[in-house]
Design a protein around this motif. Structure first.
Motif, PDB file in Angstrom:
ATOM      1  N   ALA A  56       7.587 -10.420 -30.073  1.00 39.52           N
ATOM      2  CA  ALA A  56       7.378 -10.535 -31.634  1.00 39.52           C
ATOM      3  C   ALA A  56       6.721  -9.472 -32.162  1.00 39.52           C
ATOM      4  N   SER A  87      18.965  -5.279 -22.342  1.00 39.85           N
ATOM      5  CA  SER A  87      18.940  -5.625 -23.627  1.00 39.85           C
ATOM      6  C   SER A  87      20.330  -6.195 -23.821  1.00 39.85           C
ATOM      7  N   GLU A 120       9.661 -21.412 -17.707  1.00 40.47           N
ATOM      8  CA  GLU A 120       9.661 -20.726 -18.984  1.00 40.47           C
ATOM      9  C   GLU A 120       8.143 -20.767 -19.311  1.00 40.47           C
ATOM     10  N   GLY A 124      13.024 -13.235 -18.085  1.00 47.71           N
ATOM     11  CA  GLY A 124      13.367 -12.806 -19.528  1.00 47.71           C
ATOM     12  C   GLY A 124      12.094 -12.523 -20.329  1.00 47.71           C
ATOM     13  N   MET A 125      12.097 -11.744 -21.347  1.00 48.85           N
ATOM     14  CA  MET A 125      10.816 -11.471 -22.181  1.00 48.85           C
ATOM     15  C   MET A 125      11.385 -11.640 -23.594  1.00 48.85           C
ATOM     16  N   VAL A 126      10.279 -12.005 -24.546  1.00 45.00           N
ATOM     17  CA  VAL A 126      10.806 -12.012 -25.792  1.00 45.00           C
ATOM     18  C   VAL A 126       9.577 -11.335 -26.654  1.00 45.00           C
ATOM     19  N   GLN A 156      10.460  -5.132 -30.776  1.00 43.74           N
ATOM     20  CA  GLN A 156      10.575  -6.609 -31.081  1.00 43.74           C
ATOM     21  C   GLN A 156      12.109  -6.759 -30.585  1.00 43.74           C
ATOM     22  N   GLY A 157      12.095  -8.055 -29.870  1.00 40.02           N
ATOM     23  CA  GLY A 157      13.579  -8.736 -29.512  1.00 40.02           C
ATOM     24  C   GLY A 157      13.306  -9.096 -28.210  1.00 40.02           C
ATOM     25  N   SER A 158      14.597  -9.317 -27.464  1.00 39.80           N
ATOM     26  CA  SER A 158      14.634 -10.221 -26.154  1.00 39.80           C
ATOM     27  C   SER A 158      15.157  -8.958 -25.127  1.00 39.80           C
ATOM     28  N   PHE A 159      14.651  -9.357 -24.059  1.00 37.07           N
ATOM     29  CA  PHE A 159      14.931  -8.273 -22.798  1.00 37.07           C
ATOM     30  C   PHE A 159      15.041  -9.366 -21.468  1.00 37.07           C
ATOM     31  N   THR A 160      15.934  -8.770 -20.721  1.00 38.26           N
ATOM     32  CA  THR A 160      16.112  -9.401 -19.380  1.00 38.26           C
ATOM     33  C   THR A 160      16.041  -8.363 -18.221  1.00 38.26           C
ATOM     34  N   TYR A 179       5.880 -20.216 -23.135  1.00 38.43           N
ATOM     35  CA  TYR A 179       5.755 -19.898 -24.404  1.00 38.43           C
ATOM     36  C   TYR A 179       4.200 -20.078 -24.839  1.00 38.43           C
TER      37      TYR A 179
END
Length: 237
Positions: free
Chosen positions: A131, A165, A95, A127-129, A212-216, A97
């Motif tokens: 903001a 998503s 990971e 995975g990607m986030v 904006q959000g979390s993706f895989t 950050y």
């Protein structure tokens, strides 16, 4: 972070029991960590704990053998190497950050990971986030056969790349030339400094716009084939 044993708390089996994390610039080692609580000083450990909480990363158990580094990096290219202590093997989660984002700070513009892609639950899953508001275009590549030109053996012959998503499939690609926007992918790859993929190769590419959000992402081998693959993400200006 190089997370191995802590993954068991999420139902992951076959985890890497004792990961070691090494940060390099070129061939020069910048820092390394074996067990995350063995930071250089008590103050460094407190800072690492604070960064884990501030970035929203899940907490690591006390006494676990997961590895963590908190580093301030100048602009440039860096490599994080994850390996098992005493040649151990298993599933690990790496990971990254951004712990100090803001208009006056730098930002990640390219991430890449090379790993062995297995079958079933042993596929490669980045995975990607994202903001903030607005859409960001990201060039995403799953490179297998093109790695042969760089001397990589055992490359994944025909990678498939799928974007999710949650559990919803947003896009998928098998061979990159099959994209309707293949010409745009060629131009963008050159603009962001990605090496050119051979025409009609079986490497896979997606060029989505993220909000904006979390993706895989899931990188797998067509027909359950296995091998070494490189997954790359380029943030397009």
């Amino acid at each position: 972070r190089a997370v191995g044993p802590a993954l068991a708390g999420f139902g992951v089996s076959g985890t890497l029991a004792n990961p070691k994390l090494t940060l390099l610039q070129g061939s020069t080692e910048i820092a390394s960590n074996d067990d995350w609580e063995t930071q250089s000083t008590p103050a460094a450990l407190a800072e690492a704990r604070a960064a884990i909480a501030a970035t929203g990363a899940f907490a690591l158990p006390a006494g676990s053998r997961d590895a963590v580094l908190l580093a301030t990096l100048a602009p440039g290219a860096y490599t994080a190497k994850i390996e098992g202590v005493a040649s151990g093997t298993g599933v690990a989660l790496v990971e990254i950050y951004d712990a100090n984002s803001g208009p006056s700070n730098g930002q990640l513009v390219n991430l890449a990971a090379r790993a062995v892609v297995g079958s079933g639950g042993d596929v490669l899953i980045p995975g990607m986030v994202f903001a903030g508001g607005g859409g960001r275009r990201v060039l995403v590549r799953a490179v297998g056969p093109a790695l042969g030109a760089f001397g990589v053996t055992g490359a994944l012959a025909d990678p498939e790349l799928t974007l999710y998503s949650g559990s919803t499939v947003l896009a998928t690609n098998d061979d990159w030339n099959s994209n309707a926007n293949a010409a745009e992918i060629r131009t963008t790859s050159a603009a962001v400094g990605a090496f050119a993929l051979p025409e009609n190769s079986k490497d896979a590419v997606l060029f989505p716009t993220f909000i904006q959000g979390s993706f895989t992402l899931k990188v797998s081998g067509k027909n359950n084939t296995t091998g070494v693959a490189l997954v790359e993400l380029y943030l397009v200006p």
